[in-house]
Write a protein that holds these residues in place. Structure first.
Motif, PDB file in Angstrom:
ATOM      1  N   SER A  90       0.720  -1.267   0.113  1.00 19.82           N
ATOM      2  CA  SER A  90      -0.220  -0.073   0.149  1.00 19.82           C
ATOM      3  C   SER A  90       0.735   1.223   0.260  1.00 19.82           C
ATOM      4  O   SER A  90       2.002   1.457   0.349  1.00 19.82           O
ATOM      5  N   LEU A 116      -6.464  10.071   0.649  1.00 18.04           N
ATOM      6  CA  LEU A 116      -6.452   8.570  -0.115  1.00 18.04           C
ATOM      7  C   LEU A 116      -5.181   7.864   0.322  1.00 18.04           C
ATOM      8  O   LEU A 116      -4.341   8.233   0.431  1.00 18.04           O
ATOM      9  N   PHE A 168      -3.816   3.751  -1.437  1.00 23.28           N
ATOM     10  CA  PHE A 168      -3.922   3.156  -2.671  1.00 23.28           C
ATOM     11  C   PHE A 168      -3.244   1.953  -2.437  1.00 23.28           C
ATOM     12  O   PHE A 168      -2.107   1.892  -1.698  1.00 23.28           O
ATOM     13  N   GLU A 197     -15.172   2.496  -0.722  1.00 23.28           N
ATOM     14  CA  GLU A 197     -13.895   2.132  -1.306  1.00 23.28           C
ATOM     15  C   GLU A 197     -14.088   1.730  -2.711  1.00 23.28           C
ATOM     16  O   GLU A 197     -15.206   1.034  -2.933  1.00 23.28           O
ATOM     17  N   CYS A 254      -8.595   1.690  -3.771  1.00 26.94           N
ATOM     18  CA  CYS A 254      -8.557   2.920  -3.357  1.00 26.94           C
ATOM     19  C   CYS A 254      -9.505   3.366  -2.152  1.00 26.94           C
ATOM     20  O   CYS A 254     -10.545   3.111  -2.306  1.00 26.94           O
TER      21      CYS A 254
END
Ligand code: F6R
Ligand code: MN
Length: 185
Positions: free
Chosen positions: A53, A64, A66, A95, A149
């Motif tokens: 991540s 945010l 990801f 999400e 995300c």
């Protein structure tokens, strides 16, 4: 110069500043979620999934995060490998998931324990509303790779799922689909 690369065909994240997180979960780490928990100590040591991540603004409201989940193929006593599954700690946080490689199912369970199931495969896109518990299941024979995300402040709440589970279980089957949906609790 700082380079951040996402390979959309493999889901691999690379950052020249090395700010990529990695979480690994073994079978033993996740054994509680399976109906029949009977596995050898050796099996328990095997990797079930890992998550890469990118979280440049940890816990910041409005920011945010990801990532990519990589769920290995296999089953525990006939039940396909799956992620622990969770709602978000800040429950209203939504999400996106998107399929990259492999074949899986996304279980989406609302607050009334009604579960929807979506097929996950290359290019599939999944919107997970807030308050909805989500879990990936690998029904294929290769690693299931799924991008995601979500809000950096969402957090994870594993408690309800580890206590009550999902309302369905995905079992291996000889039928044409290769899997069977069974009632959970
Ligand atoms: C983040 C998210 C995914 C999962 C990952 C592992 O909100 O949904 O990145 O965290 O697929 O699953 P869990 O966290 O349920 O072990
Ligand atoms: Mn999530």
């Amino acid at each position: 110069m700082h380079s951040l690369i996402y390979d959309f065909s493999t889901g691999i994240l690379e950052d020249s500043e090395k700010k990529i997180g990695l979480i690994k979960r073994t079978i033993a780490d996740t054994i509680d979620i399976y109906e029949n928990k009977d596995v050898t100590t050796e099996k328990g040591k095997e990797l079930a999934y890992f998550v890469q991540s990118h979280d440049p603004q940890p816990n910041i409201e409005g920011a945010l995060q990801f990532g990519t989940s990589n769920l290995l193929p296999g089953d525990i006593n006939g039940e396909f490998y799956m992620t622990k599954g969770h709602t978000h700690e800040i429950e209203n946080r939504a999400e996106y998931y998107f399929g990259i490689k492999g074949n899986g199912l996304l279980l989406l369970m609302d607050e009334n324990r009604n579960t929807k199931i979506e097929e996950v495969h290359s290019n599939s896109l999944h919107y997970i509303e807030g308050y909805v518990a989500h879990r990936l299941v690998n029904i294929g024979d290769t690693t299931l790779v799924v991008g995601a995300c979500w809000n950096a402040d969402a957090g994870h709440n594993y408690d309800a799922i580890s206590e009550d589970g999902f309302s369905v279980r995905i079992m291996k089957s000889d039928n044409e689909l290769g899997y069977e949906i069974r009632r959970g609790k």
